[in-house]
Enzyme design. Structure first.
Site, short mmCIF file in Angstrom:
data_model
loop_
_atom_site.label_atom_id
_atom_site.label_comp_id
_atom_site.label_asym_id
_atom_site.label_seq_id
_atom_site.Cartn_x
_atom_site.Cartn_y
_atom_site.Cartn_z
N GLY A 91 2.78 9.07 -37.66
CA GLY A 91 1.43 9.19 -37.87
C GLY A 91 1.09 8.70 -39.55
N ASP A 95 15.52 15.73 -42.21
CA ASP A 95 15.20 14.37 -42.67
C ASP A 95 14.85 14.78 -44.23
OD1 ASP A 95 14.72 11.90 -42.98
OD2 ASP A 95 12.68 11.95 -42.13
N LYS A 109 -2.97 14.82 -41.42
CA LYS A 109 -1.78 13.97 -40.70
C LYS A 109 -2.57 13.50 -39.27
CE LYS A 109 3.11 13.76 -39.58
NZ LYS A 109 4.32 14.59 -39.66
N LEU A 121 -2.98 7.98 -47.69
CA LEU A 121 -1.85 8.50 -48.60
C LEU A 121 -0.59 8.04 -48.48
CD1 LEU A 121 -3.23 12.12 -49.25
CD2 LEU A 121 -3.41 10.09 -50.61
N GLY A 122 -0.20 8.08 -47.08
CA GLY A 122 1.01 7.20 -46.85
C GLY A 122 1.27 7.25 -45.24
N GLN A 123 2.29 6.93 -44.64
CA GLN A 123 2.68 6.55 -43.34
C GLN A 123 3.90 7.06 -43.10
OE1 GLN A 123 1.78 2.37 -42.46
NE2 GLN A 123 -0.28 3.03 -41.86
N GLY A 124 4.11 7.85 -41.94
CA GLY A 124 5.44 8.17 -41.36
C GLY A 124 5.85 7.67 -39.99
N GLY A 125 6.98 8.14 -39.58
CA GLY A 125 7.13 7.75 -38.31
C GLY A 125 6.40 7.98 -37.12
N VAL A 144 -1.27 9.90 -43.12
CA VAL A 144 -1.78 10.83 -43.86
C VAL A 144 -3.24 10.42 -44.64
CG1 VAL A 144 -1.29 12.78 -45.53
CG2 VAL A 144 0.51 11.70 -43.86
#
Length: 750
Positions: free
Chosen positions: A425, A539, A441, A419-423, A427
């Protein structure tokens, strides 16, 4: 006596009937075998003398040949009978496998005696326009004799060639070893696609060479032949060829094709010439057209309608060896070695003792089972340690659900839907057994110590939150090295995607924008005022605001959030966040307060109203600061011209101006002068109530009085402060705060 006679009669009748049945069965088998082995069309003769005539060729009856071009003549008046193509080309052999016909064609010759030329015969060979062509790969133009010139050309004059042979003064005949290298014999190639050939002879000198001890006759010959089938030394140059018709007829190989079009093309009523089963079609190198052949493992005449027959290799072990169990397959066969034997049964099977096999197999199975058991026990023990280390003994008694790692792997299809990526991890989407959609996550390959601290910190934050506009934590997975967080799945993507990527039309409506702003402010107010202890998100940005199917805002990603200890207003902490949304006071001093979220929320409102990205805003082809541009437009009274939302009436335009004043107060460079999130949420809630009024006629001047009049408008202060803002780190006055910037966290999103 009569009874005995009747009994004998019945026995005789019975024996006769059995004899008839056996004879009938034998005749059927013989007929079937004959039909299977026949190479000619059914009901047609397949031999002329001892020469086999396979289809597509036929003898005499046009129905027995594919067409008239394949019809041959059998002269049974001779003994043995002779087979001819046309009137003067004698046939030795016809090969279906090679698509060739070996024929005998008379040689051209000139014979001399002591008085000069006595006999002369120039050959003209014509194959017409049928399927036959002189084979250029098998035949060579050959000439025998001394001081001889031999010429050849086709009927159309398309080519010409020849060779000459010489003899030394003491030689009157070619070598008797069959060689043909220019001394008494010469050879040359012929071209492809040749259907006509004219052969003429001549002498190099007028001196007649003859061997008077043998004969007064000296002859020279020229002919076409396959050198592998004919030895030139068999021709006697000193015998009169007219005696007993001793004309040499060397073997000539002809290539033939069955059709002149492509393999798939239909030719008249007969159509495609190759049979139905086990046949292949290929194009001839000599002669335009195609020919048929049997596939490997098949035998027979590929031109017959039934095609080729599969070879039963198991019935011919001398040709197709098998030391095991033979099984015939279409075009091939298999040979399986006996039990406890190994190897290729077609070559050789090598035996191994059964006890050795059982022992080795048992050892392998025991080893594999032991490894699996050790791996399972090690994995379980590690999972138990992780569960205890992550506080599972306490959390399992709470309302939060504990997932096992295997369960999450299954419901996410082995983490196959990103679904997406963060700093910290990525998802992934999943679906539980009860059709509940979830977002998992999962940590990325970073330092495990940092990841553990980060995810434990997020668990601590999110476990205290329960608000309709905050993404809900459904459960945890504590059996992994780093905990996995299981959130409710928000199906409609992020606010960032709707603003900048899909440019959703629903954001053009002021009511929708106002509702999203109010819901986000309500969630942040809950974090600042109702959570115990208070939470600073740290954030706030459009990519961390999710929208569900009803476009309800959900605040997400608490990986950077911090808890404010009781009795404190802020924390001195390493700078972390996203430049463009980051509070300039927090960036320069390192002092984080709830007003830092207020500033980021103000940037988010500017982004929502203008549809511009605060980190990539460009104006007139140059990178510019969106906040400065927004404030300048407000001061110059042209704010409505830069907005991405549409106001349908005066009330909405006034509401937009009220929100713009609220934004300016939220973006004040001095944190103390910014309104708390509670006041921001209240202002937006009041505007929402006004927007929901059903009778707009009752909306009087008192109702439209500024709902933010109690919030000071520090436009000038903000204008001076905006020089410290932007998306490029070089735009900040770093020289003024060297000590604080040493605390800037590497996780700032550029």
């Amino acid at each position: 006596m009569m009874m005995e006679k009747k009994t004998r009669t019945i026995q005789h009748i019975t024996w006769f009937l059995w004899f008839v049945v056996v004879l009938f069965v034998w005749a059927c088998i013989a007929t079937a075998s004959l039909a299977a082995s026949s190479v000619a069309n059914p009901g047609c003769l397949e031999t002329c003398g001892d020469i086999i005539v396979p289809y597509p060729f036929g003898i005499e009856d046009p129905k027995c040949a594919k067409n008239k071009s394949f019809l041959l003549v059998c002269n049974r008046s001779t003994n043995p009978p002779k087979l001819y193509i046309g009137e003067n080309i004698f046939v030795y052999n016809i090969s279906v496998e090679n698509s060739t016909a070996t024929t005998g064609i008379d040689a051209a010759f000139r014979c001399y005696n002591e008085t000069g030329l006595k006999w002369q015969f120039d050959q003209q060979i014509t194959l017409l326009n049928g399927p036959l062509t002189f084979s250029n790969s098998r035949n060579k133009f050959t000439s025998l004799g001394c001081d001889n010139l031999a010429f050849m050309n086709d009927a159309n004059g398309g080519f010409g060639g020849g060779c000459f042979s010489l003899c030394s003064y003491n030689e009157s005949s070619p070598p008797d070893d069959g060689s043909c290298s220019g001394v008494g014999c010469c050879q040359t190639q012929i071209p492809k696609h040749l259907k006509t050939l004219n052969i003429t002879l001549g002498k190099i000198s007028s001196n007649n060479i003859s061997d008077n001890s043998v004969s007064n006759i000296s002859c020279v010959y020229a002919f076409l032949t396959d050198p592998t089938l004919f030895n030139t030394s068999t021709i006697d140059l000193h015998i009169d060829p007219s005696i007993d018709n001793r004309y040499p007829s060397p073997p000539v190989v002809l290539d033939w094709v069955v059709g002149k079009e492509k393999c798939e093309a239909s030719e008249g009523p007969s159509g495609y010439a190759c049979g139905d089963t086990g046949t292949l079609c290929s194009y001839s190198d000599n002669g335009r057209g195609y020919r048929c052949s049997c596939q490997e493992g098949y035998i027979g005449n590929p031109y017959l309608r039934q095609g080729c027959q599969d070879i039963n290799e198991c019935e011919d072990p001398s040709t197709y060896p098998c030391e095991g169990t033979c099984k015939n397959t279409p075009g091939n066969y298999t040979c399986i070695c006996p039990l406890v034997m190994r190897g290729d049964g077609k070559v050789a099977c090598r035996g191994v003792r059964l006890i050795v096999i059982v022992t080795v197999l048992g050892a392998i199975i025991s080893f594999v089972i032991s490894i699996l058991l050790i791996f399972i026990l090690y994995k379980r023990r590690r999972q138990e340690k992780n569960f205890i280390k992550h506080g599972g003994l306490v959390l399992q008694n709470q309302r939060v659900r504990i997932f096992k790692e295997e369960e999450l792997i299954k419901v996410t299809n082995n983490y196959g839907h990103l679904l997406g990526q963060g700093g910290f991890g990525s998802v992934y989407r999943g679906v539980l057994a009860d059709d509940t959609h979830i977002a998992v996550k999962k940590p990325r390959g970073l330092d495990k110590t940092d990841l553990n601290q980060q995810f434990q910190h997020e668990i601590c934050i999110i476990s205290q939150v329960n608000h309709k506009n905050v993404v809900k934590l459904l459960g945890l997975c504590l059996h992994t090295d780093i905990p996995l967080l299981v959130y409710e799945f928000i199906s409609n993507g992020t606010l960032f995607e709707h603003i900048h990527k899909t440019k959703s039309s629903f954001l053009r409506s002021w009511k929708n924008c106002l509702r999203i702003a109010e819901e986000t402010a309500s969630a942040l107010n809950y974090l600042h005022s109702s959570a115990d202890p208070p939470i600073i998100h740290r954030d706030v940005k459009s990519s961390n605001i999710l929208l569900d199917d009803h476009h309800t805002a959900k605040v997400s990603d608490f990986g950077a959030s911090v808890l404010i200890p009781l009795g404190q207003n802020g924390l001195a902490i390493a700078v972390q966040g996203t430049l463009g949304y980051l509070d300039p006071e927090y960036l320069t001093t390192g002092n984080l307060t709830a007003k830092s979220d207020v500033y980021s929320f103000g940037v988010l409102l500017v982004e929502l109203l203008t549809g511009q990205n605060p980190c990539t805003f460009t104006r007139f082809g140059e990178r510019s600061n969106l906040i400065q541009y927004f404030v300048s437009s407000l001061q110059n009274e042209n704010l409505l011209q830069i907005l991405n939302v549409e106001a349908i009436d005066r009330i909405e335009r006034e509401q937009i101006l009220e929100v713009a004043k609220l934004i300016v107060n939220c973006l004040n460079s001095c944190g103390e002068k910014r309104p708390p999130m509670m006041e921001v949420a209240e202002v937006l809630a009041k505007l929402m109530r006004v927007s929901h009024e059903s009778l707009l006629v009752q909306y009087n001047s008192e109702d439209t009085e500024s709902l933010t009049s109690d919030l000071p408008f520090h436009g000038l202060e903000f204008e001076n402060a905006t020089s410290h803002m932007g998306c490029q780190l070089s735009e900040f006055h770093l020289s003024e705060t060297p000590l604080i910037l040493n605390q800037v966290d590497s996780s700032i999103d550029l």
